[in-house]
Design an enzyme around this catalytic site. Sequence first.
Site, mmCIF file in Angstrom:
data_model
loop_
_atom_site.group_PDB
_atom_site.id
_atom_site.type_symbol
_atom_site.label_atom_id
_atom_site.label_comp_id
_atom_site.label_asym_id
_atom_site.label_seq_id
_atom_site.Cartn_x
_atom_site.Cartn_y
_atom_site.Cartn_z
ATOM 1 C CB ILE A 20 12.320 69.617 78.397
ATOM 2 C CG1 ILE A 20 13.322 70.001 79.492
ATOM 3 C CG2 ILE A 20 11.942 70.845 77.568
ATOM 4 C CD1 ILE A 20 14.696 70.406 78.981
ATOM 5 C CB SER A 124 23.342 71.681 75.723
ATOM 6 O OG SER A 124 23.693 72.289 76.949
ATOM 7 C CE1 TYR A 149 23.475 66.342 76.846
ATOM 8 C CE2 TYR A 149 24.533 68.426 77.378
ATOM 9 C CZ TYR A 149 23.395 67.707 77.081
ATOM 10 O OH TYR A 149 22.173 68.340 77.016
ATOM 11 C CE LYS A 153 21.825 67.092 73.629
ATOM 12 N NZ LYS A 153 20.472 66.760 73.143
ATOM 13 C CB VAL A 193 15.970 74.279 89.903
ATOM 14 C CG1 VAL A 193 14.702 74.739 90.621
ATOM 15 C CG2 VAL A 193 16.754 75.490 89.391
ATOM 16 C CG ASP A 280 30.505 70.787 86.762
ATOM 17 O OD1 ASP A 280 29.505 70.474 86.080
ATOM 18 O OD2 ASP A 280 30.638 70.465 87.962
HETATM 19 N N1 LIG Z 1 17.406 69.931 81.360
HETATM 20 C C1 LIG Z 1 18.178 70.872 80.847
HETATM 21 O O1 LIG Z 1 18.507 71.868 81.517
HETATM 22 C C2 LIG Z 1 18.678 70.781 79.425
HETATM 23 C C3 LIG Z 1 19.582 71.751 78.975
HETATM 24 C C4 LIG Z 1 20.037 71.689 77.663
HETATM 25 C C5 LIG Z 1 19.572 70.699 76.822
HETATM 26 N N2 LIG Z 1 18.707 69.752 77.305
HETATM 27 C C6 LIG Z 1 18.251 68.727 76.378
HETATM 28 O O2 LIG Z 1 16.827 68.673 76.443
HETATM 29 C C7 LIG Z 1 16.405 67.341 76.154
HETATM 30 C C8 LIG Z 1 15.468 66.840 77.240
HETATM 31 O O3 LIG Z 1 16.159 66.842 78.485
HETATM 32 P P1 LIG Z 1 15.418 66.613 79.869
HETATM 33 O O4 LIG Z 1 16.059 67.503 80.849
HETATM 34 O O5 LIG Z 1 13.944 66.674 79.677
HETATM 35 O O6 LIG Z 1 15.893 65.141 80.206
HETATM 36 P P2 LIG Z 1 15.056 63.814 80.485
HETATM 37 O O7 LIG Z 1 16.067 62.792 80.851
HETATM 38 O O8 LIG Z 1 13.944 64.076 81.429
HETATM 39 O O9 LIG Z 1 14.429 63.500 79.063
HETATM 40 C C9 LIG Z 1 15.077 62.711 78.091
HETATM 41 C C10 LIG Z 1 14.069 61.712 77.577
HETATM 42 O O10 LIG Z 1 14.684 60.971 76.527
HETATM 43 C C11 LIG Z 1 14.380 59.595 76.743
HETATM 44 N N3 LIG Z 1 15.439 58.792 76.124
HETATM 45 C C12 LIG Z 1 16.734 58.709 76.499
HETATM 46 N N4 LIG Z 1 17.392 57.869 75.675
HETATM 47 C C13 LIG Z 1 16.483 57.425 74.779
HETATM 48 C C14 LIG Z 1 16.566 56.525 73.674
HETATM 49 N N5 LIG Z 1 17.713 55.924 73.317
HETATM 50 N N6 LIG Z 1 15.434 56.286 72.966
HETATM 51 C C15 LIG Z 1 14.262 56.888 73.293
HETATM 52 N N7 LIG Z 1 14.136 57.746 74.328
HETATM 53 C C16 LIG Z 1 15.244 58.011 75.060
HETATM 54 C C17 LIG Z 1 14.314 59.425 78.243
HETATM 55 O O11 LIG Z 1 13.606 58.260 78.656
HETATM 56 C C18 LIG Z 1 13.610 60.705 78.651
HETATM 57 O O12 LIG Z 1 12.215 60.563 78.625
HETATM 58 C C19 LIG Z 1 17.680 66.525 75.979
HETATM 59 O O13 LIG Z 1 17.996 66.466 74.594
HETATM 60 C C20 LIG Z 1 18.718 67.320 76.717
HETATM 61 O O14 LIG Z 1 20.018 67.076 76.236
HETATM 62 C C21 LIG Z 1 18.252 69.767 78.586
#
Ligand SMILES: NC(=O)c1ccc[n+]([C@@H]2O[C@H](COP(=O)([O-])OP(=O)(O)OC[C@H]3O[C@@H](n4cnc5c(N)ncnc54)[C@H](O)[C@@H]3O)[C@@H](O)[C@H]2O)c1
Length: 324
Positions: A20, A124, A149, A153, A193, A280
């Site tokens: 994202i 989230s 988690y 958050k 997905v 879950d």
């Molecule tokens: N994917 C979803 O459906 C979803 C839903 C709700 C919330 N989120 C939140 O959105 C955000 C992005 O999620 P995503 O799905 O893109 O996941 P992702 O794992 O692709 O992205 C997370 C990024 O954070 C980096 N990262 C992790 N730990 C780190 C650290 N200690 N220092 C620096 N970088 C670090 C990872 O390398 C990665 O690039 C997160 O905060 C996640 O909790 C995602």
Amino acid sequence: MSWYASIIVKILVTGGAGFIGSHVADGYLAAGHDVAIADNLLSGSADNVPADARLHLVDVAAPEFDLVMERERPDVVNHHAAQMSVTVSARDPGLDARINCVGLLNVLQSCVKHGVGRFVMISSGGAIYGDVHQRPTSEDVAPQPLSPYAIHKLTGERYLAFYRREYGLSSITLRYGNVYGPRQDPHGEAGVVAIFVGKLLRGEPPTIFAYSDQPTGMSRDYVYVEDAVRANLRAVESDAVGAFNIAGGAPVRTGELFRAVQAACGTDLTAAAGPARPGDLKENWLDVSRAERVLGWRPEVSLADGIARTVAYFRGPARRTIPA
Ligand SMILES: NC(=O)c1ccc[n+]([C@@H]2O[C@H](COP(=O)([O-])OP(=O)(O)OC[C@H]3O[C@@H](n4cnc5c(N)ncnc54)[C@H](O)[C@@H]3O)[C@@H](O)[C@H]2O)c1
């Protein structure tokens, strides 16, 4: 509207090499902003980083993060870096706390030190509410987090309120539903997905995890990544504070989602059944009316369109996250 709406600002996106965060970096660049990224590539990839953004390889929980802030001096910090799997958090709560709580605090301390004007935190809506009865669930419903988690958050959101009161740090929290789209990791433990598309395109049957009393699976509220990006643009253009659900605003059962992905992939491969995993939720359906009222944001991409675009991405030549 804040002054950020009309001028170019420097934005540091943590986690901008991830799924994202890299789209959000693309969106800020397209809007004319200056973008730097802080990421340790734990789950992200340098391939995701836009060419016009400066990538700093750094752990958000490490003291070196402050050196990046010193160098970049951003006006806005957008915090996407996280350990994002509920399953991993249940297996290793300490790891989740180190990244999602201690990392956040390290970033916030640095924001205060360097006079950051606006902080966007990603939470989230798909996890923190737990199995509440009020559906669609609005931001006013008291969260009942079921996994480390979700606990971390929610704790992060509470820290934001502290930093707002104590240091005047202007902040907004975007509570995402289940975000999906190009660049999502098809081999991860989250991101159903991408997992379904990846498996079906490889000719492997995916597994639908379900509770025994929910034969068609749990419900989730899916939002296409470009819609999430527009919410991040609104978040820096506005002075709004507090939490906002960002989701499609409709519940979709996993079985229904699987059939939609199956149709988009043009396959009749069926799915295996597996038990629900620790943490879950059974149901998730988010009320997104506050984001519409306050931020002027609403989801625009239908599930069918979003799935079609995701399948096209994983089929296409630019598939950077699906190994051959
Ligand atoms: N994917 C979803 O459906 C979803 C839903 C709700 C919330 N989120 C939140 O959105 C955000 C992005 O999620 P995503 O799905 O893109 O996941 P992702 O794992 O692709 O992205 C997370 C990024 O954070 C980096 N990262 C992790 N730990 C780190 C650290 N200690 N220092 C620096 N970088 C670090 C990872 O390398 C990665 O690039 C997160 O905060 C996640 O909790 C995602």
